[in-house]
Design a protein around this motif. Structure first.
Motif, PDB file in Angstrom:
ATOM      1  N   TYR A 123       0.834  -1.207   0.000  1.00 38.54           N
ATOM      2  CA  TYR A 123       0.000   0.000   0.000  1.00 38.54           C
ATOM      3  C   TYR A 123       0.871   1.259   0.000  1.00 38.54           C
ATOM      4  O   TYR A 123       0.665   2.174  -0.802  1.00 38.54           O
ATOM      5  N   ASN A 126       2.567   1.764  -3.341  1.00 36.07           N
ATOM      6  CA  ASN A 126       1.606   2.201  -4.347  1.00 36.07           C
ATOM      7  C   ASN A 126       1.293   3.697  -4.198  1.00 36.07           C
ATOM      8  O   ASN A 126       1.219   4.431  -5.187  1.00 36.07           O
ATOM      9  N   VAL A 127       1.133   4.136  -2.943  1.00 35.64           N
ATOM     10  CA  VAL A 127       0.880   5.559  -2.679  1.00 35.64           C
ATOM     11  C   VAL A 127       2.052   6.398  -3.173  1.00 35.64           C
ATOM     12  O   VAL A 127       1.880   7.455  -3.790  1.00 35.64           O
ATOM     13  N   ASN A 130       2.112   6.086  -7.252  1.00 32.80           N
ATOM     14  CA  ASN A 130       0.927   6.260  -8.102  1.00 32.80           C
ATOM     15  C   ASN A 130      -0.089   7.289  -7.608  1.00 32.80           C
ATOM     16  O   ASN A 130      -1.195   7.339  -8.150  1.00 32.80           O
ATOM     17  N   THR A 131       0.244   8.081  -6.589  1.00 34.06           N
ATOM     18  CA  THR A 131      -0.686   9.138  -6.158  1.00 34.06           C
ATOM     19  C   THR A 131       0.007  10.488  -6.239  1.00 34.06           C
ATOM     20  O   THR A 131       1.247  10.568  -6.152  1.00 34.06           O
ATOM     21  N   GLU A 132      -0.765  11.520  -6.387  1.00 30.43           N
ATOM     22  CA  GLU A 132      -0.201  12.867  -6.494  1.00 30.43           C
ATOM     23  C   GLU A 132       0.570  13.247  -5.239  1.00 30.43           C
ATOM     24  O   GLU A 132       1.679  13.779  -5.298  1.00 30.43           O
ATOM     25  N   GLU A 133      -0.009  12.959  -4.058  1.00 30.98           N
ATOM     26  CA  GLU A 133       0.666  13.310  -2.805  1.00 30.98           C
ATOM     27  C   GLU A 133       1.949  12.516  -2.655  1.00 30.98           C
ATOM     28  O   GLU A 133       2.992  13.055  -2.268  1.00 30.98           O
ATOM     29  N   GLY A 134       1.868  11.231  -2.959  1.00 34.04           N
ATOM     30  CA  GLY A 134       3.056  10.378  -2.836  1.00 34.04           C
ATOM     31  C   GLY A 134       4.180  10.835  -3.732  1.00 34.04           C
ATOM     32  O   GLY A 134       5.351  10.898  -3.314  1.00 34.04           O
ATOM     33  N   LYS A 135       3.855  11.169  -4.977  1.00 33.31           N
ATOM     34  CA  LYS A 135       4.882  11.616  -5.925  1.00 33.31           C
ATOM     35  C   LYS A 135       5.472  12.962  -5.509  1.00 33.31           C
ATOM     36  O   LYS A 135       6.692  13.169  -5.564  1.00 33.31           O
ATOM     37  N   PRO A 161       0.268   8.544   3.590  1.00 29.55           N
ATOM     38  CA  PRO A 161      -0.370   9.853   3.384  1.00 29.55           C
ATOM     39  C   PRO A 161      -0.538  10.644   4.681  1.00 29.55           C
ATOM     40  O   PRO A 161      -0.559  10.087   5.777  1.00 29.55           O
ATOM     41  N   ALA A 166      -5.755   6.962   6.523  1.00 27.78           N
ATOM     42  CA  ALA A 166      -5.764   6.477   5.130  1.00 27.78           C
ATOM     43  C   ALA A 166      -5.487   4.975   5.055  1.00 27.78           C
ATOM     44  O   ALA A 166      -6.233   4.215   4.408  1.00 27.78           O
ATOM     45  N   GLU A 170      -8.238   1.791   4.280  1.00 30.35           N
ATOM     46  CA  GLU A 170      -8.000   0.927   3.121  1.00 30.35           C
ATOM     47  C   GLU A 170      -7.897  -0.539   3.555  1.00 30.35           C
ATOM     48  O   GLU A 170      -8.454  -1.432   2.911  1.00 30.35           O
TER      49      GLU A 170
END
Length: 658
Positions: A123, A126-127, A130-135, A161, A166, A170
């Protein structure tokens, strides 16, 4: 405990060429496969896999065995870990036996915690990717540290996050239970409002040697002074920080191959070294080094090089861990980086070649290192210098091996310009030995050497070597031909028509394993080599317990401690093909053409060896000036006649063994 049914299913299902093919590039070679050894650096392949026999042999190191043994050697799994790995690979359900309801519940709890931890690791990654915040936050941070995408994936780095719950939401949505999220420390339940422990942090999964996720380290990226910079998972049933080393999963193969482990302090030190091409590195993750962590490395190598930051305070604090490493019987070297540098920053600024060169040139023996660091404090102060010497001798006293201790004493005496005898006396006091015994040391050692001088080393080696080869032949015959029925000659005593007793030779059929067992029992002979003796007992039991012998079945249940020698024997034919000896007009003897003769010759040779040894013992008992030697001489003559009878049976003159 894994049930025998599961173990049998694993062995029946696993294919050695498939298991090893995940780690070694194998190429077809006739009915076998060959490849470069994964245990040594080589250019010509010496690694052989036999799909027919379901075993492998590495002729460069002598290692060998079945698929489980390969995983134990290559991946450094324990036996249960190897079985579980294969069960997962082939989707075999693991049955547990001999467990109470309570034990079964504990196993289920631990497995559930592992599953939750592995879910969380995926998880977080992946965050990150593949997520805006993660990147924007996590991925940017790792890129600033210079980590590549391959590195990020290799260490399964992730991002949690900033949202309070979060991960928890999930996980619950995916069917994972809150109790396991809590017990692993991923979720904190407070006032019935569970929230994520690691929110807003970049994540470093902490893995076991077999690759299972045990816990996490999380680094905050904001300047919140109230929050800890690094936060680790709390202690749990699966995570004990004193027994874990960060990076051990990624480093284990390189540690074993390089025969050295670099020990650093932090996560990014490990990762940066890996990215620089040095993979045999692990971290204590900011905790004081423990014996359990050292033993983890000890499974892979006896050599540790401790890498220290350049600041003096860190050096003195970390130097205490050296004694613990010495106590475990390991060899310690130490390397300090320049002031203001740590392994992470230094690896980032230097190329692989420069980093390797620095480590080689600046790694010092622990005695030299201690002296160079602590002498700065002592300077010309005799009291401080005396304390320093006591400190160094105290470290030496931790070494279990006596020879190593005394070599270090000599080195310490040279460096510190002090009498070796004084250091030996101090060492004796520290190890609770009598000081007088130390004074007699050299004389005692001299006497011991004189005793050894009276024996011929070459003669001793020859005795051992001959008996080793003969006993190895016995195991070879049992493995290859034990279940075959052959016709053997028996010598019987019978009365003739005149009533006289005479020897009569009769031919009778035996299973080969029965013939060998009965022959050795008749002579009251027990194999002298402990390993061969254990394999012999194991094989005879297997033959007696099974109506028909299947080499493949036997190898499936082969005990790991027998694997190397048994595989070595069974892969002799593959060694011939590996080296293409027939192409060079060198032909191996076909034992199968005359199995009965081969068995008889081997048994007779063992008898010959043992009788010859008795003759030598009798001769050594004869007193040159004594008139009381008649009986001894008579026995020597009788035994010599027996040797002559062996010679006639073998059809050749027998040279002396001794």
């Amino acid at each position: 405990m894994i049930s025998q049914n599961t173990i049998d299913t694993v062995f029946e299902t696993a294919r050695v060429e498939e298991v090893i093919g995940d780690f070694v590039n194998l190429k077809r070679a006739g009915s076998n496969f060959k490849g470069l050894s994964p245990f040594s650096d080589e250019r010509s392949p010496s690694f052989m896999v036999s799909p027919v026999k379901q075993i492998w042999k590495d002729f460069s190191t002598g290692k060998g065995g079945n698929s489980v043994k390969f995983l134990m050697e290559h991946e450094h799994f324990t036996y249960p870990e190897a079985i579980r790995y294969l069960a997962r690979k082939y989707n075999i359900e693991i049955e547990e036996t001999e467990q109470t309801d309570q034990e079964r519940a504990i196993t289920d709890v631990r497995e559930s915690m592992y599953l939750v931890s592995e879910f969380a690791s995926k998880y977080f990654q992946n965050v990150l990717l593949n997520t805006e915040e993660g990147k924007a936050i996590g991925y940017s941070y790792f890129k600033e540290r210079g980590f590549t995408n391959d590195t990020i994936k290799k260490f399964a780095l992730g991002y949690s996050p900033e949202t309070w719950d979060a991960l928890t939401k999930e996980a619950l949505g995916q069917g994972y239970k809150l109790e396991y999220l809590e017990s692993t420390g991923l979720t904190i339940a407070k006032d019935d409002r569970p929230f994520d422990r690691f929110k807003g942090r970049v994540m470093f999964p902490i893995q076991s040697m077999s690759g299972r996720v045990l816990g996490f380290g999380g680094r905050i990226l904001t300047n919140d002074k109230k929050a800890a910079k690094y936060l680790n998972s709390p202690e749990s049933d699966i995570y004990h920080k004193s027994k874990v080393l960060y990076g051990i999963f990624q480093a284990k193969q390189s540690i074993a191959k390089q025969n050295n482990c670099y020990l650093v302090e932090g996560y990014t030190d490990v990762i940066q070294f890996n990215q620089a091409g040095i993979e045999n590195v692990v971290a204590s993750s900011g905790t004081a080094l423990t014996p359990d962590q050292i033993r983890l490395v000890n499974r892979l190598t006896k050599n540790i090089t401790v890498l220290f930051d350049g600041d003096a305070a860190g050096l003195r604090a970390s130097i205490r861990g050296i004694d613990l490493i010495l106590e475990e019987g390991m060899n310690v070297r130490v390397c300090a980086f320049p002031d203001g540098e740590d392994p992470d920053s230094f690896a980032r600024k230097n190329s692989h070649d420069d980093l390797v060169a620095y480590l080689e040139e600046n790694s010092k023996d622990f005695i030299q290192f201690k002296a160079s660091i602590l002498m700065k404090d002592a300077k010309n102060d005799p009291i401080k210098k005396a304390d320093l010497i006591r400190d160094m001798v105290n470290s030496i006293s931790k070494i279990p091996d006596r020879i190593q201790r005394e070599i270090y004493i000599q080195e310490c005496a040279r460096i510190m310009d002090i009498s070796e005898q004084v250091l030996l006396s101090t060492l004796a006091q520290l190890t609770q030995k009598d000081v007088a015994e130390v004074g007699k040391k050299q004389k005692q050692e001299q006497k011991a050497f004189e005793v050894f001088k009276n024996e011929n080393p070459a003669e001793q080696a020859e005795k051992v070597d001959i008996l080793y080869r003969l006993e190895r032949k016995v195991i070879e015959i049992l493995l290859l031909y034990g279940d075959k029925t052959e016709e053997f000659e028996d010598v019987l005593l019978k009365s003739n028509e005149e009533g006289e007793i005479e020897m009569v030779t009769e031919k009778k059929e035996y299973k080969v394993f029965q013939r060998i067992y009965l022959s050795l029992q008749e002579d009251e002979v027990e194999l002298s080599n402990e390993l061969f003796r254990n394999v012999f007992t194991d094989l005879i039991a297997f033959y007696n317990q099974n109506e028909s012998f299947s080499l493949e079945q036997y190898l499936m249940r082969l005990q790991p401690e027998f694997a190397q020698e048994v595989t070595d024997i069974l892969m002799e034919d593959e060694k011939v093909s590996l080296h293409n000896w027939e192409g060079q007009n060198i032909f191996a003897k076909d034992k199968q053409a005359s199995i009965a003769q081969y068995v008889s010759e081997t048994i007779l040779s063992i008898r010959w060896f043992l009788v010859d040894r008795i003759i030598e013992e009798l001769k050594s008992s004869i007193q040159p000036d004594s008139s009381d030697n008649t009986e001894l001489l008579s026995m020597v003559v009788d035994y010599s006649k027996l040797v002559n009878s062996f010679s006639k049976k073998l059809g050749r003159v027998m040279s002396r063994y001794h």
